[in-house]
Write an enzyme that holds these catalytic residues in place. Structure first.
Site, PDB file in Angstrom:
ATOM      1  CB  SER A 134      -0.919   0.010   1.216  1.00  0.00           C
ATOM      2  OG  SER A 134      -1.735  -1.134   1.215  1.00  0.00           O
TER       3      SER A 134
HETATM    4  N1  SAH Z   1      -0.847  -4.337   3.921  1.00  0.00           N
HETATM    5  C1  SAH Z   1      -0.354  -4.862   2.683  1.00  0.00           C
HETATM    6  C2  SAH Z   1      -1.425  -4.694   1.634  1.00  0.00           C
HETATM    7  C3  SAH Z   1      -1.417  -5.739   0.633  1.00  0.00           C
HETATM    8  S1  SAH Z   1      -2.698  -5.640  -0.558  1.00  0.00           S
HETATM    9  C4  SAH Z   1       0.921  -4.161   2.260  1.00  0.00           C
HETATM   10  O1  SAH Z   1       1.004  -2.935   2.412  1.00  0.00           O
HETATM   11  O2  SAH Z   1       1.827  -4.797   1.730  1.00  0.00           O
HETATM   12  C5  SAH Z   1      -3.978  -6.604   0.201  1.00  0.00           C
HETATM   13  C6  SAH Z   1      -3.638  -8.026   0.527  1.00  0.00           C
HETATM   14  O3  SAH Z   1      -4.835  -8.657   0.974  1.00  0.00           O
HETATM   15  C7  SAH Z   1      -3.117  -8.865  -0.629  1.00  0.00           C
HETATM   16  O4  SAH Z   1      -1.898  -9.442  -0.277  1.00  0.00           O
HETATM   17  C8  SAH Z   1      -4.194  -9.935  -0.818  1.00  0.00           C
HETATM   18  O5  SAH Z   1      -3.692 -11.182  -1.253  1.00  0.00           O
HETATM   19  C9  SAH Z   1      -4.780 -10.014   0.573  1.00  0.00           C
HETATM   20  N2  SAH Z   1      -6.129 -10.581   0.654  1.00  0.00           N
HETATM   21  C10 SAH Z   1      -7.190 -10.398  -0.171  1.00  0.00           C
HETATM   22  N3  SAH Z   1      -8.247 -11.110   0.257  1.00  0.00           N
HETATM   23  C11 SAH Z   1      -7.860 -11.765   1.391  1.00  0.00           C
HETATM   24  C12 SAH Z   1      -8.489 -12.658   2.299  1.00  0.00           C
HETATM   25  N4  SAH Z   1      -9.750 -13.028   2.132  1.00  0.00           N
HETATM   26  N5  SAH Z   1      -7.781 -13.130   3.338  1.00  0.00           N
HETATM   27  C13 SAH Z   1      -6.482 -12.769   3.527  1.00  0.00           C
HETATM   28  N6  SAH Z   1      -5.825 -11.921   2.700  1.00  0.00           N
HETATM   29  C14 SAH Z   1      -6.496 -11.428   1.653  1.00  0.00           C
END
Ligand code: SAH
Length: 219
Positions: free
Chosen positions: A65
């Site tokens: 993010s």
């Molecule tokens: N906080 C992270 C954001 C990653 S983007 C960072 O800054 O690196 C959002 C993430 O949510 C992705 O890695 C995606 O695979 C995950 N995601 C989406 N749906 C999900 C679910 N149902 N359970 C767990 N993770 C999930």
């Protein structure tokens, strides 16, 4: 881990840009961002861009993010030392690292639905020796019932509606933050009280990758 000089200037630049655009007002969150080097959480080929205020692709079409968005969500969560936190969507693990810095001797549980990303986050967090973190491979829509209730819950992927299971796993007086809605989403901050769930904040205009899994298996 100490941030080396090459990156120090870049971190200062990023902090200034975030402040100029109205983000990052909390000193503790600023310190957490300074101490948890974002370049350790991006793919090798993107290290040069780590201190630009933008999301960066990681794997599986997911992103780390944008720093200003991470700072806003973290500030709204009003984290205190010693708290137990649940994060849904570990991705790179950078937001996790910031939470882990702020809870001190508390604990952060982070759930990721892609095994490769769960491994990526785990490896990145191990580099910083963040020992108060546990990365769990699974579907965050289910929360983590064995460790509930949580003082704080953060969902880092867009959901059409905050899953009821996660609200059930929140402590009374606990806060939950999530990007909610279609495109774009609003950052919604909810508080659980004895009288029910109260919406504390609703800030429109954010864009996140979708929360997938049990509720929506479209990808
Ligand atoms: N906080 C992270 C954001 C990653 S983007 C960072 O800054 O690196 C959002 C993430 O949510 C992705 O890695 C995606 O695979 C995950 N995601 C989406 N749906 C999900 C679910 N149902 N359970 C767990 N993770 C999930």
């Amino acid at each position: 881990m100490e941030t080396n000089k090459t990156y120090q200037k870049k971190i200062d630049g990023l902090i200034s840009i975030m402040k100029e655009s109205g983000f990052l007002n909390d000193k503790k969150v600023e310190l957490a961002i300074r101490k948890m080097p974002r370049h350790e959480f991006v793919p090798l080929s993107n290290k040069d861009e780590a201190y630009e205020d933008k999301p960066i692709s990681i794997m599986k079409n997911q992103t780390i993010s944008q720093p200003s968005v991470v700072s806003r969500m973290t500030e709204l969560l009003d984290i205190k030392e010693g708290q137990k936190i649940l994060e849904i969507g570990s991705g790179s693990g950078w937001q996790t690292a910031i939470l882990s810095y702020l809870v001190g001797d508390g604990k952060v549980y982070t759930v990721e639905r892609h095994s490769e990303l769960a491994e990526f986050a785990k490896k990145n967090l191990e580099k910083l020796r963040n020992s108060n973190v546990k990365v769990i491979f699974g579907d965050g829509n289910l929360g983590l019932v064995e460790e509930a209730p949580f003082d704080r819950i953060i969902i880092t992927a867009a959901c059409k509606k905050v899953p009821d299971i996660l609200l059930e796993q929140l402590s009374v007086n606990g806060l939950l933050i999530a990007p909610v809605g279609g495109y774009p989403q609003s950052l919604v901050l909810l508080k659980k009280t004895n009288q029910g769930i109260i919406e504390m904040q609703n800030q429109p205009g954010y864009v996140f990758v979708p929360l997938l899994g049990k509720i929506d298996e479209t990808k």
